[in-house]
Write a protein that holds these residues in place. Structure first.
Motif, mmCIF file in Angstrom:
data_model
loop_
_atom_site.group_PDB
_atom_site.id
_atom_site.type_symbol
_atom_site.label_atom_id
_atom_site.label_comp_id
_atom_site.label_asym_id
_atom_site.label_seq_id
_atom_site.Cartn_x
_atom_site.Cartn_y
_atom_site.Cartn_z
ATOM 1 N N TYR A 1 -10.580 -58.670 53.124
ATOM 2 C CA TYR A 1 -9.515 -59.304 52.354
ATOM 3 C C TYR A 1 -9.883 -60.708 51.909
ATOM 4 N N ARG A 2 -11.051 -61.165 52.321
ATOM 5 C CA ARG A 2 -11.522 -62.436 51.828
ATOM 6 C C ARG A 2 -12.129 -62.281 50.430
ATOM 7 N N GLY A 3 -12.351 -61.034 50.035
ATOM 8 C CA GLY A 3 -13.075 -60.766 48.801
ATOM 9 C C GLY A 3 -12.294 -61.092 47.550
ATOM 10 N N PHE A 4 -12.975 -60.939 46.426
ATOM 11 C CA PHE A 4 -12.360 -61.248 45.146
ATOM 12 C C PHE A 4 -11.554 -60.066 44.612
ATOM 13 N N TYR A 5 -11.933 -58.908 45.022
ATOM 14 C CA TYR A 5 -11.297 -57.711 44.495
ATOM 15 C C TYR A 5 -11.433 -56.636 45.538
ATOM 16 N N HIS A 6 -10.346 -55.969 45.837
ATOM 17 C CA HIS A 6 -10.526 -54.774 46.643
ATOM 18 C C HIS A 6 -9.538 -53.721 46.185
ATOM 19 N N SER A 7 -10.017 -52.528 46.147
ATOM 20 C CA SER A 7 -9.213 -51.448 45.625
ATOM 21 C C SER A 7 -9.461 -50.242 46.491
ATOM 22 N N GLN A 8 -8.420 -49.768 47.130
ATOM 23 C CA GLN A 8 -8.585 -48.560 47.925
ATOM 24 C C GLN A 8 -7.945 -47.413 47.159
ATOM 25 N N ARG A 9 -8.649 -46.328 47.107
ATOM 26 C CA ARG A 9 -8.241 -45.281 46.197
ATOM 27 C C ARG A 9 -8.283 -43.962 46.936
ATOM 28 N N LEU A 10 -7.403 -43.088 46.566
ATOM 29 C CA LEU A 10 -7.352 -41.777 47.192
ATOM 30 C C LEU A 10 -7.193 -40.778 46.059
ATOM 31 N N HIS A 11 -8.160 -39.937 45.942
ATOM 32 C CA HIS A 11 -8.135 -38.980 44.847
ATOM 33 C C HIS A 11 -8.222 -37.595 45.446
ATOM 34 N N LEU A 12 -7.314 -36.722 45.067
ATOM 35 C CA LEU A 12 -7.464 -35.375 45.602
ATOM 36 C C LEU A 12 -7.321 -34.348 44.505
ATOM 37 N N THR A 13 -8.160 -33.351 44.605
ATOM 38 C CA THR A 13 -8.095 -32.242 43.664
ATOM 39 C C THR A 13 -7.966 -30.977 44.484
ATOM 40 N N SER A 14 -7.056 -30.141 44.067
ATOM 41 C CA SER A 14 -6.943 -28.875 44.790
ATOM 42 C C SER A 14 -7.343 -27.760 43.844
ATOM 43 N N THR A 15 -8.176 -26.884 44.352
ATOM 44 C CA THR A 15 -8.604 -25.749 43.544
ATOM 45 C C THR A 15 -7.788 -24.544 43.965
ATOM 46 N N GLU A 16 -7.213 -23.926 43.019
ATOM 47 C CA GLU A 16 -6.361 -22.777 43.316
ATOM 48 C C GLU A 16 -7.229 -21.635 43.811
ATOM 49 N N SER A 17 -6.883 -21.125 44.984
ATOM 50 C CA SER A 17 -7.678 -20.002 45.489
ATOM 51 C C SER A 17 -7.290 -18.744 44.733
ATOM 52 N N SER A 18 -8.274 -17.939 44.495
ATOM 53 C CA SER A 18 -8.056 -16.784 43.619
ATOM 54 C C SER A 18 -7.256 -15.679 44.320
ATOM 55 N N SER A 19 -7.433 -15.540 45.633
ATOM 56 C CA SER A 19 -6.868 -14.372 46.323
ATOM 57 C C SER A 19 -5.350 -14.455 46.503
ATOM 58 N N GLU A 20 -4.900 -15.400 47.312
ATOM 59 C CA GLU A 20 -3.485 -15.426 47.666
ATOM 60 C C GLU A 20 -2.684 -16.464 46.885
ATOM 61 N N GLY A 21 -3.295 -17.596 46.684
ATOM 62 C CA GLY A 21 -2.553 -18.679 46.059
ATOM 63 C C GLY A 21 -1.727 -19.475 47.040
ATOM 64 N N ILE A 22 -1.815 -19.129 48.313
ATOM 65 C CA ILE A 22 -1.042 -19.873 49.324
ATOM 66 C C ILE A 22 -1.885 -21.041 49.823
ATOM 67 N N ASP A 23 -3.064 -20.715 50.188
ATOM 68 C CA ASP A 23 -3.932 -21.751 50.726
ATOM 69 C C ASP A 23 -4.962 -22.101 49.662
ATOM 70 N N SER A 24 -5.049 -23.351 49.363
ATOM 71 C CA SER A 24 -5.974 -23.745 48.303
ATOM 72 C C SER A 24 -6.995 -24.717 48.855
#
Lengths: 673, 382
Positions: A217-240
């Motif tokens: 936090y002493r820094g000039f810039y900090h950016s914490q990022r959370l990116h999530l992508t879910s791929t649709e499973s072909s079989s059931e569609g319940i668990d991806s």
């Protein structure tokens, strides 16, 4: 019963067996590959031209689409997978940022800056996989969940007045995307701790050990990022399958005392640094749960061109498999640790020189022999990072608290000149710029007042705007959204968009506690869809590719965020509510009372006339009333309080009133019960 | 000075009608509207003057009376408020013209025109709807005259009951005629609106975002009224209560005024317009220009109104001070919202005094006429 139970036990046995197997397999360095949950941790360090240092932590967890484990996970954070399943999130990105990315000196054309430079505060966008009419409900629930998960006021993005629906200018172009920013969120360690809790090793082991809060936090810039992508499973569609990508980008100032002492006079000398000097900690081995754990040192294209490595031809051959000595034993700098591998960038069209990536495997190091990489500069060096085609900045115009104008100015950078010279043979060279701007409802933008200035000359809007989409704001309902596609000639030096607005007036309880500070207008997103920031490194084995490097290879358009604007709004007097109410009501009473008084006032003559009239009537009126009361008494013997026998006129009137009131009360009671 | 007439609510229907035809800014449409309004005021004033003369004649009173129509038209045209509203391209002159059209039609017995004016005025700003009461009186018993009782008294005194000299009794014929035309015009306007707003959500959406916008004071931009600051400051919990109170305040006064001033429908209309411009959600100086113009019709009757100099000075003072306060608060940032609110408050008080004193003066005038007839007829000459 026994018969019925047996298969269950059998199943249980099999399950445990499978689980054990899985566990063993996981322990033995993931032979099964595809079907396993994976985690990898990486750190990329890059010296920046203005004596600063960029550290980019990249943690990636992935859960494959599988139905075998149900909702149980080995490595993948359960909170995230539940969130994805509950709200059917297709893709989501949440970022907490403090400070502003300096596009001019830290660059804007590489994958790090175009996907990790974020606007200050909280930015959240999400794509949902639900029917159109459920999206807003999902968004509301998602903001509340994330707000609880990350201890942040993301729940302010719940109201329709704060988020918007980009039509086509936002990168994951789809109708199901929702975008919201909250620029005034103060990001601090309370947001980082829950973020770290999603990592399997937290910050107890591996690269995350470096995340020392005071130095971050002493820094000039900090950016914490959370990116999530879910791929649709072909079989059931319940668990991806879900891929969770957590990045933390920090720009720090290496405080190397020696460099300051020795070369204080020289401007271009870069400070020497080591991981322990920046973060105050060292990496003692990898996180045991991680599939790969590596540290990279990236030397920018500009820097590499400046350093003049001895023989480039040799270098290119080295990329084919030979580890050449002369990449790390350069006369201008010295690395404290020998890199395990060196990657050279594949030749790109935009730049003459190529960047170099040194890779260090953390696996080799342990508690007794911690990993600490250092870079010592021997000669002063100055270079420039590659910038966005046009440098975007935004500012406010006008004075006073009634109206103003927002201006977005685009200035050509050295990159554009190079690009122009490269495409000079093609006469009709065009530069496409997408602008996405959200304004809160209390800044009432007049979209008809949009003006375009090209090279400081006012020009017709239709000449340069290819496509525009506008959704005007509704008071307290929705923000104003403007999406513009600009087609500018490559030779352009400056371009500017201005748009006028009126400032709204809010109610006393809609102002934040620090009302006089002003209100933030979220950053505009300027993207250049014709340019892709990607770095492709020559790798010998594509199987064991690191997630960070494969992320670098993705072709994402170059994007930059403008500054957040602070608009001061007029404030009422916050101490006045009682005074205003009482004064206003007094004036209304004055009006009402005096007007009624005037209407029913009679002058003396009329009074006398009326009295005379009344005197004439006195004979008849009491007679009538007494008759009436007598009748009433005759009819109603039952009432308990029978009137006195010697009833005068006043008494009978009183009785009438009492009976009337009682009747009303009875009626009331009867009617409402 | 434009800030005085910033908050004029314009139905977007009107905007839809006007915008394709001509750009409002470049045309002289507002100016022309003002001139037409002034001409209509003059014609109505002459009408009223004739009626007044006739009634005086029938009461056998001879009096030098002013040419009220010319005075009213001049007041309307030369009023700084009218000029400001015209220069500031406010739409209130259009609303004012509709109101004047309605009154002119009713005075000169052009029933379709009166109905048209009433429907358009109501459509544009909702508040003129209450003008239906004076219009009905106007159509039923003719323009302003002293109370009917007075004529009866006078004739009883003279012991000759000349029916021709009596003012006519209330006749329902023109009223029904008016109702029919009003119905026709409103259906016409609603159908036109419905057609033009089909793709924007239809009539219900129009009612919600025009009349709803007027009734629930949503826009809190500063104007010369007092409701904006009140609703910016009042606690959310009481908001609905006060909305009801302030709007019912207008309705409450309708009946007492109608009973007391039923023999003077034009004056009743003036009082209603003044009350509306005082209590409406988004008042502007254009509204004040209208009732100040209409005040000119009654120069004879209101000759001995009290506090007229005080009111005049007050109006001048407020119209000078409030732009200054607005500038201090909004543009320079040195002032405070309370500064501007104070001038708005003073302005509201001035309007209240004007209405109260005006009504009082008119009632006194009627009393004076009665005294002239019953008591001392020689005073009539003086």
């Amino acid at each position: 019963m026994v018969l019925l139970q047996r298969p269950h036990i059998l199943l249980l046995l099999i399950d445990t067996h499978q689980f054990l197997q899985c566990w063993i397999a996981f322990g033995s360095a993931n032979e099964e590959g595809q079907q396993q949950e994976e985690f990898s941790e990486e750190l990329l360090v890059k010296p920046l031209p203005d004596h600063k240092l960029l550290a980019h932590f990249h943690f990636q967890s992935s859960a494959p689409p599988s139905t075998s484990n149900g909702c149980h996970h080995h490595l993948f954070p359960k909170a995230i997978s539940q969130l994805v399943q509950k709200f059917r999130v297709k893709e989501m990105e949440l970022s907490f940022t403090q400070g502003r990315w300096n596009y001019e000196s830290w660059g804007g054309f590489d994958p790090i800056s175009s996907s990790n430079a974020k606007p200050p505060g909280v930015e959240l966008w999400a794509v949902f996989d639900v029917p159109q009419h459920h999206i807003d409900a999902s968004w509301k629930n998602l903001t509340h969940t994330l707000s609880g998960l990350f201890c942040a006021s993301i729940n302010f993005l719940e109201s329709t007045a704060t988020y918007s629906t980009p039509e086509w200018s936002f990168p994951p172009a789809s109708g199901n995307v929702r975008y919201g920013t909250f620029p005034c969120e103060a990001v601090c360690t309370e947001n980082l701790t829950p973020w770290l809790r999603l990592l399997p090793c937290r910050d107890k082991a591996g690269i995350a050990l470096l995340l020392d809060r005071p130095s971050l936090y002493r820094g000039f810039y900090h950016s914490q990022r959370l990116h999530l992508t879910s791929t649709e499973s072909s079989s059931e569609g319940i668990d991806s399958g879900i891929i969770l990508e957590q990045t933390l980008t920090v720009v720090l100032q290496p405080n190397s005392e020696r460099a300051i002492e020795v070369h204080a006079s020289e401007k271009h000398v870069q400070p020497s640094w080591s991981l322990s000097s920046i973060f105050g900690k060292q990496v003692s081995g990898r996180c045991v749960l991680a599939k790969s754990s590596s540290v990279y040192l990236l030397l920018d294209r500009g820097l590499v061109a400046e350093l003049k490595f001895p023989n480039k031809e040799n270098g290119k051959s080295a990329a084919n498999g030979l580890t050449s000595e002369n990449f790390w034993s350069n006369p201008s700098f010295e690395l404290s640790v020998n890199p395990d591998r060196i990657f050279l960038e594949e030749s790109s069209s935009h730049s003459k020189s190529l960047s170099i990536l040194y890779m260090f495997q953390v696996e080799k190091y342990s508690e007794s022999e911690p990993f600490d990489i250092g870079l010592m500069w021997k000669v002063p060096v100055a270079w420039l990072c590659q910038q966005t085609p046009l440098h975007a900045s935004r500012f406010l115009m006008g004075s006073g608290n009634e109206r103003g104008a927002i201006a977005i100015s685009l200035k050509s950078t050295q990159f554009t000149e190079g690009f122009m010279s490269a495409n000079s043979k093609d006469g009709s060279c065009e530069l496409r710029v997408d602008v996405f701007q959200v304004v809160p409802w209390y800044v009432k933008v007049y979209f008809h007042s949009l003006r375009v200035f090209v090279d400081q000359q006012p020009r017709a809007v239709s000449d340069f705007i290819e496509k525009i989409h506008v959704s005007p704001s509704k008071d307290k309902m929705s923000p104003g959204v403007m999406e513009v596609v600009l087609k500018l000639p490559c030779r352009v030096n400056t371009a500017a968009l201005t748009i006028e607005f009126d400032k709204g007036f809010l109610r006393i309880d809609e102002y934040p506690p620090d009302a006089n500070q002003g209100f933030d207008i979220p950053s505009a997103i300027i993207s250049f869809p014709n340019f892709h920031a990607s770095m492709v490194f020559l790798e010998d084995d594509s199987l064991n590719r690191s997630p960070l490097l494969s992320k670098f290879q993705d072709k994402c358009p170059v994007m930059s965020y403008t500054e957040v604007l602070l608009v001061p709004l007029t404030t009422p007097d916050f101490s006045m509510p009682y005074n205003v109410s009482t004064i206003k009501c007094t004036v209304f009473a004055l009006y009402f009372g005096s007007l009624l008084n005037v209407l029913q006032r009679r002058v003396a003559e009329e009074e006398r006339f009326l009295k005379a009239k009344a005197a004439k009537k006195t004979g008849r009126l009491p007679l009538l009333l007494s008759k009436l009361s007598a009748k009433l008494r005759g009819r109603r013997r039952e009432p308990l309080h029978s009137p006195p026998s010697s009833s005068s006129f006043i008494n009978s009137k009183l009785v009438l009133k009492v009976i009337l009131v009682a009747g009303l009360a009875v009626g009331w009671q009867y009617f409402f019960s | 000075m434009q800030d005085l007439c910033t908050m004029v609510h314009l139905c977007y229907c009107l905007f839809l009608v006007l915008s394709p035809l001509i750009e409002l800014k470049d045309s002289q449409i507002i100016f022309c509207t003002d001139v037409v309004s002034a001409m209509l005021i003059r014609a109505t004033g002459q009408n009223l003057r004739l009626a007044y003369l006739r009634s005086l004649e029938s009461l056998d009173l001879v009096k030098q009376i002013e040419v009220s129509g010319d005075i009213a038209a001049l007041i309307y045209l030369c009023n700084p408020f009218t000029i400001v509203a015209c220069v500031g391209l406010s739409t209130s002159p259009i609303e004012n013209m509709a109101v004047i059209l309605c009154l002119y039609g009713a005075c000169s017995r052009l029933i379709p025109l009166a109905a048209f004016g009433w429907v358009i005025a109501t459509h544009l700003s909702l508040y003129p709807a209450i003008l239906i009461i004076p219009v009905i009186f106007l159509l039923g018993c003719g323009p302003d005259s002293p109370p009917r009782k007075l004529f009866l008294q006078r004739h009883q005194q003279k012991e000759v009951l000349n029916q021709s000299k009596l003012p006519p009794r209330f006749s329902w014929g023109p009223v029904i005629h008016f109702a029919f035309w009003a119905f026709l015009w409103s259906v016409y306007v609603l159908v036109l609106c419905g057609i033009s707003l089909k793709q924007f959500g239809g009539l219900w959406e129009m009612f919600k975002s025009t009349y709803g916008f007027i009734l629930t004071v949503e826009d809190l931009s500063p104007n010369i009224g007092v409701l904006w600051y009140f609703f910016a400051e009042v606690f959310e919990f009481f908001r609905n209560f006060f909305l009801i109170v302030f709007h019912v305040n207008i309705l409450f006064m309708i009946l007492p005024l109608a009973i007391r001033l039923r023999h003077r429908p034009c004056y009743l209309a003036f009082v209603y317009v003044a009350i509306c411009s005082m209590l409406k959600s988004y008042p502007s100086v254009g509204d004040s220009a209208l009732y100040l113009g209409l005040l000119g019709w009654f120069v004879n009757e209101l000759a001995d109104m009290q506090f007229s100099l005080f009111l005049f000075c007050g109006y001048v003072g407020v119209s000078l001070l409030s732009p200054v306060m607005h500038n201090l608060w909004i543009w320079r940032g040195t002032g405070n919202a309370n500064f501007y609110f104070a001038t708005a408050m003073v302005y509201a008080c001035l309007q209240i005094v004007l209405v109260v004193e005006g009504v009082s003066a008119m009632l006194n005038h009627d009393r004076k006429l009665r005294n002239l007839i019953t008591g001392k007829p020689q005073d009539a000459k003086s």
